[in-house]
Scaffold this motif. Structure first.
Motif, short mmCIF file in Angstrom:
data_model
loop_
_atom_site.label_atom_id
_atom_site.label_comp_id
_atom_site.label_asym_id
_atom_site.label_seq_id
_atom_site.Cartn_x
_atom_site.Cartn_y
_atom_site.Cartn_z
N LYS A 55 31.49 28.42 -32.90
CA LYS A 55 31.71 28.13 -31.48
C LYS A 55 31.28 29.28 -30.56
N VAL A 56 30.20 29.93 -30.91
CA VAL A 56 29.67 31.00 -30.06
C VAL A 56 28.72 30.37 -29.05
N ASN A 57 28.87 30.77 -27.78
CA ASN A 57 28.02 30.24 -26.73
C ASN A 57 26.60 30.81 -26.85
N VAL A 58 25.60 29.93 -26.75
CA VAL A 58 24.21 30.35 -26.91
C VAL A 58 23.81 31.34 -25.83
N ILE A 59 24.20 31.07 -24.58
CA ILE A 59 23.85 31.96 -23.48
C ILE A 59 24.48 33.34 -23.67
N ASP A 60 25.74 33.35 -24.08
CA ASP A 60 26.41 34.63 -24.32
C ASP A 60 25.74 35.40 -25.45
N PHE A 61 25.28 34.68 -26.45
CA PHE A 61 24.61 35.32 -27.58
C PHE A 61 23.30 35.97 -27.14
N ILE A 62 22.54 35.27 -26.31
CA ILE A 62 21.23 35.78 -25.90
C ILE A 62 21.35 36.88 -24.85
N THR A 63 22.32 36.76 -23.95
CA THR A 63 22.43 37.70 -22.83
C THR A 63 23.47 38.79 -23.06
N GLY A 64 24.29 38.67 -24.09
CA GLY A 64 25.31 39.68 -24.33
C GLY A 64 24.71 40.99 -24.82
N THR A 65 25.39 42.10 -24.49
CA THR A 65 24.88 43.42 -24.86
C THR A 65 25.74 44.14 -25.90
N ASP A 66 26.81 43.51 -26.31
CA ASP A 66 27.71 44.14 -27.29
C ASP A 66 27.50 43.47 -28.65
N TRP A 67 26.95 44.24 -29.60
CA TRP A 67 26.69 43.70 -30.94
C TRP A 67 27.63 44.35 -31.94
N THR A 237 20.40 51.72 -33.84
CA THR A 237 21.61 51.67 -33.04
C THR A 237 21.54 50.44 -32.15
N ALA A 238 22.39 49.47 -32.38
CA ALA A 238 22.33 48.19 -31.67
C ALA A 238 22.97 48.30 -30.30
N MET A 239 22.25 48.93 -29.37
CA MET A 239 22.71 49.05 -28.00
C MET A 239 21.50 49.08 -27.07
N MET A 240 21.74 48.74 -25.81
CA MET A 240 20.65 48.73 -24.84
C MET A 240 20.12 50.15 -24.67
N PRO A 241 18.84 50.35 -24.92
CA PRO A 241 18.28 51.70 -24.81
C PRO A 241 18.11 52.12 -23.36
N GLY A 242 18.46 53.38 -23.08
CA GLY A 242 18.29 53.88 -21.73
C GLY A 242 16.93 54.49 -21.50
N SER A 247 17.91 56.21 -29.57
CA SER A 247 17.93 55.33 -30.73
C SER A 247 18.21 53.90 -30.31
N ALA A 248 17.59 52.96 -31.00
CA ALA A 248 17.75 51.55 -30.68
C ALA A 248 17.63 50.75 -31.95
N ALA A 249 17.57 49.45 -31.82
CA ALA A 249 17.44 48.56 -32.98
C ALA A 249 16.64 47.34 -32.57
N THR A 250 15.86 46.83 -33.49
CA THR A 250 15.09 45.61 -33.26
C THR A 250 15.72 44.46 -34.05
N LEU A 251 15.21 43.26 -33.82
CA LEU A 251 15.69 42.10 -34.57
C LEU A 251 15.50 42.30 -36.07
N THR A 252 14.33 42.78 -36.44
CA THR A 252 14.02 42.94 -37.87
C THR A 252 14.82 44.07 -38.50
N SER A 253 15.04 45.17 -37.78
CA SER A 253 15.78 46.28 -38.37
C SER A 253 17.24 45.92 -38.58
N VAL A 254 17.83 45.17 -37.65
CA VAL A 254 19.22 44.72 -37.83
C VAL A 254 19.32 43.74 -38.98
#
Length: 298
Positions: A55-67, A237-242, A247-254
Motif C-alpha cells: 500500500k505504498v503510494n506511487v507518487i510518494d515513492f517517486i517524489t519522496g527523498t527519504d530512502w 549514499t541514498a540521499m539527494m546530492p548537494g 556521495s550519492a547512489a544510483t538505481l543500479t548501485s542501490v
C-alpha cells in the motif's frame, strides 16, 4: 535421371532447406520472444507488489527523498535524480569529444594512423566495466580527494568513469555513421569549391546527424544501466546530492548492494524490485528515443 511429372513438381533440395531454415528461425524468435515477455511480466508484477501489497503510494515513492526501506521509508527520488544527472552529464561531455575524434579518424588523419587508432578504440569498447571501476577507485577517487578534499567518492567520480566507459562506444558508432555518408557528397562539395571544414560542417555532419544522435543516446543508455563501475566510486549514499563531490547512489548501485540483503516478499525487497521496474522503464524510453532518431534520419 529420368524426368517424370513427379520430379518436375516435387520441391527441390534448396527449397526444402529454405523451409527448414524458416521454421528454425521462427522457433528461435518465438523462444526469445517468450523469454523476454516472461522477464517483463515477472519484473512488472514484482515491481508493482510494493504498491499493491504494501500500500505504498506511487507518487510518494517517486517524489519522496527519504530512502530507508527497513523503517518504511520508500523515497526513490534521490536515486532517480542521481542516475539521470550523471547519465546526462557524462553524455553531454562525451558527445562533442566523440564527434571530434570520429571526424579526425574518418576525415582528417591519414589511413595509416587510422588503421592504428581504430582497433584501439574497438579494444576499449570491450573492456569489462569492473576494470573502469577499479581505475576509478584507485586513480580518479584519490585524485579528486587530493584536489577537492573530502572522500573523493561522489557524482564527479561517477561521471568521469562513465565518460571513460561510453566514449569508445560513441566514437565507434559515430565512425560507422560518418563512413556511411556517400563519398559523392564529399566530391560534390569539393567540386563546388568548399573547404574541408565547410564540407564537414555543412555536408557530412548534417547528413549523419541521426546516427550521431543515436550514438549519443546509445552511450547514455549504457551509462544509465551501469552498476558495478558506478557502485565502486559513487559512495552509495541514498540521499539527494548537494554537489558533485558529495556521495550519492544510483538505481543500479542501490539494487546491487541491497538485493542480497533482503528477504523475498518483504517490503524492503519489493521496494528494490520497484526500483528495477523504474530502471526498465527508463531503459525502454532510451530505446524508443534511439528508434525515433533512426527513423528521423531515413
Amino acid at each position: 535421371m529420368k524426368l517424370t511429372a513427379h520430379n518436375l513438381t516435387a520441391p527441390s533440395k534448396e527449397s526444402k532447406e529454405e523451409v527448414r531454415g524458416r521454421w528454425l528461425a521462427g522457433i528461435a524468435i518465438t523462444i526469445i520472444g517468450m523469454l523476454v515477455a516472461v522477464m517483463l511480466l515477472f519484473l512488472t508484477f514484482q515491481g508493482l507488489a510494493l504498491f499493491i501489497d504494501n500500500k505504498v503510494n506511487v507518487i510518494d515513492f517517486i517524489t519522496g527523498t527519504d530512502w530507508d526501506p527497513g523503517h518504511g521509508h520508500f523515497g526513490a527520488l534521490p536515486m532517480i535524480a542521481t542516475s539521470l544527472t550523471i547519465t546526462f552529464v557524462a553524455g553531454l561531455i562525451s558527445l562533442p569529444l566523440a564527434l571530434m575524434v570520429a571526424l579526425a579518424i574518418t576525415e582528417i588523419l591519414p589511413n595509416g594512423v587510422r588503421k592504428f587508432i581504430q582497433p584501439l578504440i574497438e579494444l576499449l569498447v570491450g573492456i569489462p566495466s569492473v576494470i573502469y571501476g577499479f581505475v576509478g577507485l584507485t586513480v580518479i577517487v584519490p585524485f579528486l580527494r587530493s584536489l577537492f578534499g573530502g572522500t573523493g567518492f561522489g557524482m564527479a567520480a561517477a561521471v568521469i568513469v562513465l565518460f571513460a566507459m561510453i566514449m569508445p562506444t560513441m566514437i565507434s558508432m559515430t565512425i560507422d555513421t560518418l563512413e556511411a555518408v556517400p563519398n559523392t557528397y564529399r566530391m560534390g562539395s569539393a567540386g563546388l569549391g568548399a573547404t574541408r571544414w565547410q564540407t564537414i560542417a555543412k555536408i557530412i555532419i548534417p547528413s549523419a546527424k541521426s546516427g550521431i544522435l543515436t550514438a549519443m543516446i546509445f552511450g547514455m543508455t549504457r551509462a544509465f544501466g551501469e552498476a558495478l563501475a558506478v557502485q565502486m566510486v559513487i559512495g552509495n549514499t541514498a540521499m539527494m546530492p548537494g554537489n558533485f563531490m558529495q556521495s550519492a547512489a544510483t538505481l543500479t548501485s542501490v539494487l546491487t548492494t541491497g538485493i542480497g540483503n533482503t528477504i523475498m516478499g518483504t517490503a524492503a525487497n519489493n521496494a528494490l524490485w520497484s526500483l528495477a521496474l523504474i530502471l526498465l522503464i527508463m531503459s525502454l524510453i532510451f530505446n524508443i528515443l534511439i528508434h525515433l532518431a533512426q527513423r528521423k534520419g531515413r
